[in-house]
Write a protein that holds these residues in place. Structure first.
Motif, PDB file in Angstrom:
ATOM      1  N   SER A 166      -7.106  -3.469  13.274  1.00  0.00           N
ATOM      2  CA  SER A 166      -8.519  -2.721  12.816  1.00  0.00           C
ATOM      3  C   SER A 166      -9.264  -3.366  11.213  1.00  0.00           C
ATOM      4  O   SER A 166      -7.844  -3.313  11.130  1.00  0.00           O
ATOM      5  N   ALA A 167      -9.781  -3.846  11.861  1.00  0.00           N
ATOM      6  CA  ALA A 167     -10.671  -3.858   9.935  1.00  0.00           C
ATOM      7  C   ALA A 167     -11.062  -3.335   9.698  1.00  0.00           C
ATOM      8  O   ALA A 167     -11.398  -3.455   8.248  1.00  0.00           O
ATOM      9  N   LEU A 168     -11.426  -1.612   9.838  1.00  0.00           N
ATOM     10  CA  LEU A 168     -11.637  -0.678   9.149  1.00  0.00           C
ATOM     11  C   LEU A 168     -10.502   0.236   9.190  1.00  0.00           C
ATOM     12  O   LEU A 168     -10.460   0.932   8.288  1.00  0.00           O
ATOM     13  N   ILE A 169      -8.924  -0.175   9.286  1.00  0.00           N
ATOM     14  CA  ILE A 169      -7.867   0.292   8.912  1.00  0.00           C
ATOM     15  C   ILE A 169      -6.691  -0.729   8.721  1.00  0.00           C
ATOM     16  O   ILE A 169      -6.297  -1.830   8.496  1.00  0.00           O
ATOM     17  N   GLY A 170      -6.658  -0.177   7.172  1.00  0.00           N
ATOM     18  CA  GLY A 170      -5.286  -0.702   6.359  1.00  0.00           C
ATOM     19  C   GLY A 170      -3.622  -0.912   7.224  1.00  0.00           C
ATOM     20  O   GLY A 170      -3.584   0.259   8.067  1.00  0.00           O
ATOM     21  N   GLN A 171      -3.184  -2.013   7.002  1.00  0.00           N
ATOM     22  CA  GLN A 171      -1.656  -1.698   7.464  1.00  0.00           C
ATOM     23  C   GLN A 171      -0.866  -2.215   6.642  1.00  0.00           C
ATOM     24  O   GLN A 171      -1.414  -3.142   5.779  1.00  0.00           O
ATOM     25  N   SER A 172       0.483  -2.611   6.442  1.00  0.00           N
ATOM     26  CA  SER A 172       1.239  -2.955   6.183  1.00  0.00           C
ATOM     27  C   SER A 172       1.572  -3.740   6.321  1.00  0.00           C
ATOM     28  O   SER A 172       1.921  -4.838   7.608  1.00  0.00           O
ATOM     29  N   PHE A 173       2.153  -5.358   5.977  1.00  0.00           N
ATOM     30  CA  PHE A 173       2.998  -6.730   6.126  1.00  0.00           C
ATOM     31  C   PHE A 173       4.270  -6.875   5.319  1.00  0.00           C
ATOM     32  O   PHE A 173       4.136  -7.092   4.083  1.00  0.00           O
ATOM     33  N   SER A 174       5.122  -5.817   5.886  1.00  0.00           N
ATOM     34  CA  SER A 174       6.111  -5.810   5.163  1.00  0.00           C
ATOM     35  C   SER A 174       7.625  -5.520   6.679  1.00  0.00           C
ATOM     36  O   SER A 174       6.870  -5.814   7.733  1.00  0.00           O
ATOM     37  N   ASP A 175       8.315  -5.584   5.744  1.00  0.00           N
ATOM     38  CA  ASP A 175       9.676  -6.213   7.344  1.00  0.00           C
ATOM     39  C   ASP A 175      10.117  -4.688   7.712  1.00  0.00           C
ATOM     40  O   ASP A 175       9.866  -3.455   6.971  1.00  0.00           O
ATOM     41  N   ALA A 176      11.126  -4.411   8.025  1.00  0.00           N
ATOM     42  CA  ALA A 176      11.515  -3.163   9.051  1.00  0.00           C
ATOM     43  C   ALA A 176      11.859  -1.604   7.470  1.00  0.00           C
ATOM     44  O   ALA A 176      11.900  -0.944   8.445  1.00  0.00           O
ATOM     45  N   ASP A 177      12.964  -2.813   7.174  1.00  0.00           N
ATOM     46  CA  ASP A 177      12.900  -2.159   5.545  1.00  0.00           C
ATOM     47  C   ASP A 177      11.587  -1.499   4.656  1.00  0.00           C
ATOM     48  O   ASP A 177      11.985  -0.829   4.075  1.00  0.00           O
ATOM     49  N   GLY A 178      10.815  -1.990   5.271  1.00  0.00           N
ATOM     50  CA  GLY A 178       9.059  -1.697   4.446  1.00  0.00           C
ATOM     51  C   GLY A 178       9.315  -2.692   3.282  1.00  0.00           C
ATOM     52  O   GLY A 178       8.500  -1.914   2.685  1.00  0.00           O
ATOM     53  N   ASN A 179       9.952  -3.726   2.975  1.00  0.00           N
ATOM     54  CA  ASN A 179       9.977  -4.823   1.864  1.00  0.00           C
ATOM     55  C   ASN A 179       9.061  -5.382   2.767  1.00  0.00           C
ATOM     56  O   ASN A 179       8.376  -5.993   3.266  1.00  0.00           O
ATOM     57  N   PRO A 180       7.864  -5.509   2.018  1.00  0.00           N
ATOM     58  CA  PRO A 180       6.834  -7.176   1.806  1.00  0.00           C
ATOM     59  C   PRO A 180       7.187  -8.247   1.650  1.00  0.00           C
ATOM     60  O   PRO A 180       7.641  -9.017   1.053  1.00  0.00           O
ATOM     61  N   LEU A 181       6.335  -8.731   3.344  1.00  0.00           N
ATOM     62  CA  LEU A 181       6.185  -9.555   3.225  1.00  0.00           C
ATOM     63  C   LEU A 181       6.162 -10.821   2.394  1.00  0.00           C
ATOM     64  O   LEU A 181       4.456 -11.202   2.681  1.00  0.00           O
ATOM     65  N   PRO A 182       6.602 -11.819   1.657  1.00  0.00           N
ATOM     66  CA  PRO A 182       6.180 -12.793   0.736  1.00  0.00           C
ATOM     67  C   PRO A 182       5.413 -13.733   1.732  1.00  0.00           C
ATOM     68  O   PRO A 182       4.026 -14.132   0.284  1.00  0.00           O
ATOM     69  N   GLU A 183       5.041 -13.674   2.773  1.00  0.00           N
ATOM     70  CA  GLU A 183       4.076 -15.193   3.081  1.00  0.00           C
ATOM     71  C   GLU A 183       2.714 -14.124   3.759  1.00  0.00           C
ATOM     72  O   GLU A 183       2.621 -14.909   3.913  1.00  0.00           O
TER      73      GLU A 183
END
Length: 202
Positions: A59-76
Motif C-alpha cells: 500500500s502506498a499509505l503504509i511503509g514496508q521494509s526492503f530487506s532480506d530474510a535476516d533483516g539486512n537492507p537490499l542494496p538494489e
C-alpha cells in the motif's frame, strides 16, 4: 399492577428507538459513507493498493521494509526510514519509540544508524538527513525526504548497472510537493519509487 402496565409503553418506545438507531447508524450511515468514499476517492477508500503484473505488492499509505530474510537492507532497492512498529513496519503495532531527544538509547541508535547508512551508501555521515536516522511517530511512514532518496542514487545505479543521471531523474520525478503548497515538506513515496525503478533499463 397498574404501575407495571404503565411501564410497558416506555419499553416499546425504547425498543423502537433502538431498532431505528440500529438501522440508521449501524446500516444506512456506514453504507452511505462507504459508497461516497468509493465514488469520490476510490483509491484512498481501498487503501491505495499498489500492484505489479496483477499482484499486490503493498500500500502506498503504509511503509514496508526492503530487506532480506535476516533483516539486512537490499542494496538494489531504495530504503525507507527506520521503523519502531513491532519488528519494523508492523501495521498491528503502530508506534514510535517515545524516546526524548536526550535519551541515551535513542542517541546510540542514531549513531549506529548513521554509521551503517554511511557505509551502505558510501557517503559522509554528516550528509545523512534526519529522517534516515529516526523513526516516524507511527512507525509506518511510507515516505522519505528527497534528500534521503537522492543520497541513495549512486548505490542504486551501481547495483542495477544504471546511469546515475537516469536514477536521479527518476527520484526527482517522484518528489511530491507540500500539501496545498505549504503544509509539511516535500516527500518521496518509497514503494512507488521502487516500483518505477523496476521499469528502468540499463
Amino acid at each position: 399492577m397498574s404501575s407495571s402496565r404503565s411501564g410497558i409503553p416506555h419499553y416499546w418506545v425504547a425498543l423502537r428507538a433502538m431498532l431505528v438507531l440500529t438501522v440508521v447508524l449501524g446500516v444506512a450511515y456506514p453504507l452511505i459513507i462507504t459508497g461516497t468514499g468509493q465514488l469520490a476517492l476510490p483509491a484512498q477508500a481501498n487503501g491505495t493498493i499498489e500492484t505489479v503484473d496483477g499482484g499486490t505488492v503493498g500500500s502506498a499509505l503504509i511503509g514496508q521494509s526492503f530487506s532480506d530474510a535476516d533483516g539486512n537492507p537490499l542494496p538494489e532497492w531504495f530504503q525507507p526510514r527506520p521503523s519502531a512498529a513491532g519488528e519494523g513496519y508492523d501495521g498491528g503495532a503502530s508506534s514510535g519509540s517515545n524516546y526524548g531527544p536526550e535519551n541515551t538509547d535513542l542517541i546510540a541508535a542514531i549513531e549506529e544508524r548513521k554509521a551503517q547508512i554511511a557505509e551502505f551508501n558510501s557517503v559522509y555521515p554528516d550528509d545523512i538527513p534526519a529522517d534516515a536516522l529516526t523513526a516516524s511517530a507511527s512507525g509506518l511512514d511510507p515516505h522519505i525526504s528527497p534528500e534521503y532518496a537522492l543520497l541513495q542514487v549512486n548505490r542504486i545505479a551501481a547495483e542495477r548497472t544504471l546511469s546515475v543521471e537516469d536514477v536521479r531523474a527518476l527520484v526527482e520525478s517522484h518528489i511530491q510537493a507540500r500539501e496545498l503548497g505549504y503544509l509539511g515538506e516535500p516527500t518521496v513515496n518509497v514503494l512507488q519509487l521502487n516500483i518505477a525503478l523496476t521499469a528502468l533499463k540499463a
